[in-house]
Scaffold this motif. Sequence first.
Motif, PDB file in Angstrom:
ATOM      1  N   GLY A  88      -7.168  -7.631  -1.795  1.00 25.99           N
ATOM      2  CA  GLY A  88      -7.137  -6.716  -3.400  1.00 25.99           C
ATOM      3  C   GLY A  88      -6.431  -7.438  -3.944  1.00 25.99           C
ATOM      4  O   GLY A  88      -6.933  -8.771  -4.450  1.00 25.99           O
ATOM      5  N   ILE A 143       1.218  -1.827  -0.354  1.00 26.37           N
ATOM      6  CA  ILE A 143      -0.119   0.133   0.422  1.00 26.37           C
ATOM      7  C   ILE A 143       0.801   1.137   0.035  1.00 26.37           C
ATOM      8  O   ILE A 143       0.576   2.188  -0.572  1.00 26.37           O
ATOM      9  N   MET A 175     -14.592  -7.762   3.554  1.00 23.67           N
ATOM     10  CA  MET A 175     -14.094  -8.919   3.524  1.00 23.67           C
ATOM     11  C   MET A 175     -15.427 -10.299   2.922  1.00 23.67           C
ATOM     12  O   MET A 175     -16.443 -10.529   3.821  1.00 23.67           O
ATOM     13  N   PRO A 202     -11.265  -4.360  -1.393  1.00 25.43           N
ATOM     14  CA  PRO A 202     -10.862  -3.730  -0.623  1.00 25.43           C
ATOM     15  C   PRO A 202     -10.294  -2.386  -0.987  1.00 25.43           C
ATOM     16  O   PRO A 202     -10.165  -1.176  -0.486  1.00 25.43           O
TER      17      PRO A 202
HETATM   18  N1  COA Z   1       0.553  -3.872   1.706  1.00 29.58           N
HETATM   19  C1  COA Z   1       1.695  -3.202   2.646  1.00 29.58           C
HETATM   20  N2  COA Z   1       1.713  -3.967   4.935  1.00 29.58           N
HETATM   21  C2  COA Z   1       1.205  -4.078   4.798  1.00 29.58           C
HETATM   22  C3  COA Z   1       0.128  -4.606   4.080  1.00 29.58           C
HETATM   23  C4  COA Z   1      -0.378  -4.606   2.357  1.00 29.58           C
HETATM   24  N3  COA Z   1      -1.099  -4.575   1.559  1.00 29.58           N
HETATM   25  N4  COA Z   1      -1.119  -5.788   4.000  1.00 29.58           N
HETATM   26  C5  COA Z   1      -0.206  -5.572   5.565  1.00 29.58           C
HETATM   27  N5  COA Z   1       0.378  -5.176   5.357  1.00 29.58           N
HETATM   28  C6  COA Z   1       1.274  -5.046   7.183  1.00 29.58           C
HETATM   29  C7  COA Z   1       0.394  -3.850   8.039  1.00 29.58           C
HETATM   30  O1  COA Z   1       1.117  -2.733   7.337  1.00 29.58           O
HETATM   31  C8  COA Z   1       1.364  -4.826   9.169  1.00 29.58           C
HETATM   32  O2  COA Z   1       2.174  -4.026   9.285  1.00 29.58           O
HETATM   33  P1  COA Z   1       3.331  -3.351  10.790  1.00 29.58           P
HETATM   34  O3  COA Z   1       3.130  -4.846  11.577  1.00 29.58           O
HETATM   35  O4  COA Z   1       4.883  -2.855   9.687  1.00 29.58           O
HETATM   36  O5  COA Z   1       1.990  -2.439  11.269  1.00 29.58           O
HETATM   37  C9  COA Z   1       1.232  -6.519   8.709  1.00 29.58           C
HETATM   38  O6  COA Z   1       1.057  -6.103   7.533  1.00 29.58           O
HETATM   39  C10 COA Z   1       0.083  -6.717   9.758  1.00 29.58           C
HETATM   40  O7  COA Z   1      -0.867  -6.071   9.453  1.00 29.58           O
HETATM   41  P2  COA Z   1      -2.161  -5.873  10.266  1.00 29.58           P
HETATM   42  O8  COA Z   1      -2.728  -4.871  10.106  1.00 29.58           O
HETATM   43  O9  COA Z   1      -1.461  -5.007  11.167  1.00 29.58           O
HETATM   44  O10 COA Z   1      -2.764  -6.841  10.660  1.00 29.58           O
HETATM   45  P3  COA Z   1      -4.134  -7.320  11.138  1.00 29.58           P
HETATM   46  O11 COA Z   1      -4.769  -8.602  11.758  1.00 29.58           O
HETATM   47  O12 COA Z   1      -5.060  -6.455  12.068  1.00 29.58           O
HETATM   48  O13 COA Z   1      -5.428  -6.968   9.901  1.00 29.58           O
HETATM   49  C11 COA Z   1      -5.182  -7.118   7.674  1.00 29.58           C
HETATM   50  C12 COA Z   1      -5.150  -7.601   8.491  1.00 29.58           C
HETATM   51  C13 COA Z   1      -5.522  -7.846   6.290  1.00 29.58           C
HETATM   52  C14 COA Z   1      -7.157  -7.006   8.058  1.00 29.58           C
HETATM   53  C15 COA Z   1      -5.241  -5.542   7.463  1.00 29.58           C
HETATM   54  O14 COA Z   1      -3.688  -5.857   7.187  1.00 29.58           O
HETATM   55  C16 COA Z   1      -5.044  -4.886   5.790  1.00 29.58           C
HETATM   56  O15 COA Z   1      -5.904  -4.619   5.868  1.00 29.58           O
HETATM   57  N6  COA Z   1      -4.064  -4.683   4.756  1.00 29.58           N
HETATM   58  C17 COA Z   1      -4.153  -3.661   4.083  1.00 29.58           C
HETATM   59  C18 COA Z   1      -5.047  -4.893   2.818  1.00 29.58           C
HETATM   60  C19 COA Z   1      -6.160  -4.327   1.234  1.00 29.58           C
HETATM   61  O16 COA Z   1      -6.018  -3.201   1.751  1.00 29.58           O
HETATM   62  N7  COA Z   1      -4.856  -4.920   0.543  1.00 29.58           N
HETATM   63  C20 COA Z   1      -5.573  -3.590  -0.818  1.00 29.58           C
HETATM   64  C21 COA Z   1      -4.335  -3.029  -1.170  1.00 29.58           C
HETATM   65  S1  COA Z   1      -3.788  -2.431  -2.640  1.00 29.58           S
END
Ligand code: COA
Length: 263
Positions: free
Chosen positions: A110, A68, A167, A133
């Motif tokens: 995604g 992201i 989701m 999402p």
């Molecule tokens: N890109 C970059 N980093 C990501 C990521 C992504 N798509 N998805 C998760 N991460 C990272 C988080 O930033 C976090 O890093 P940090 O520990 O340095 O903060 C790590 O992965 C763990 O994720 P976290 O959000 O803490 O886990 P969670 O169990 O609370 O939530 C998700 C899980 C999948 C619901 C949440 O990470 C999320 O919404 N991710 C993005 C999904 C998304 O929008 N994808 C489409 C991208 S176009």
Amino acid sequence: MEYNNIVVQVKEGIATITFNRPEVLNALSAEALKEFSHALDKINADEDIRALILTGAGEKSFIAGADIKQFLTFNTLKAKSFSEMGHSLMNKLQELLIPVIAAVNGFALGGGCEVALACDFIYASENAMFGLPEITLGIIPGFGGTQRLSRLIGMSMAKEMIFTGKMIPAAEAKDIGLANRVCSQEKLMDEVIKTAKTMASKGKVSVRAAKQAINNGMNVNLATGCSIEIDAFALCFTSPDAKEGTLAFLEKRKPDFKGSLKE
Ligand code: COA
């Protein structure tokens, strides 16, 4: 090429690519995408590999999407070339000569959901969650999600998922035809490998012809699709497997397909 973001293994003619950045839920960096593309080319060129499995490292995530952070640096042109690169990679995946199963072992969000959609079919673990999402980030899917999801589960279901960014759990994904099968996390890879082995035991030419007939026929009218099937059917007879399969049936024995792996 050295791989730092994926792990590629080949065992008994079945290749597995594991997306391996569990600390970020296997999110796809630019480097990971390059490695994935390189691995697909190598696998496609290897005549001995008969099926491919994609999965994610750890028990929490398949792929949580594209990285992201990079979107902050995008302008219109950068976004266009990023999406074009993603489309060409997803097309390469979809058009791989061998069957590809997505073993979705957690979040497929995604770009991760789009990778799964470009596979031939999906098996999911009970804890898997699927979603596109992007709308929540103020953007839309850019690796084929608006197109492949709509074609797979229908336009209304796809619109609801894409417009809300919600989701859906594995069981619901199976109900709407997104996942073929749901298994426990422990059994997922066993089930996927079992199916991969069954496909690998069939004739190479016929499996390839079936995949191409289905893929190429999906987005054309029925008459054109049927004509694609006629050519693909005829193509099977360029291989001795067609005679061997028929003879084996008549002789009440298992076929010994040329170049196939034993089940
Ligand atoms: N890109 C970059 N980093 C990501 C990521 C992504 N798509 N998805 C998760 N991460 C990272 C988080 O930033 C976090 O890093 P940090 O520990 O340095 O903060 C790590 O992965 C763990 O994720 P976290 O959000 O803490 O886990 P969670 O169990 O609370 O939530 C998700 C899980 C999948 C619901 C949440 O990470 C999320 O919404 N991710 C993005 C999904 C998304 O929008 N994808 C489409 C991208 S176009």
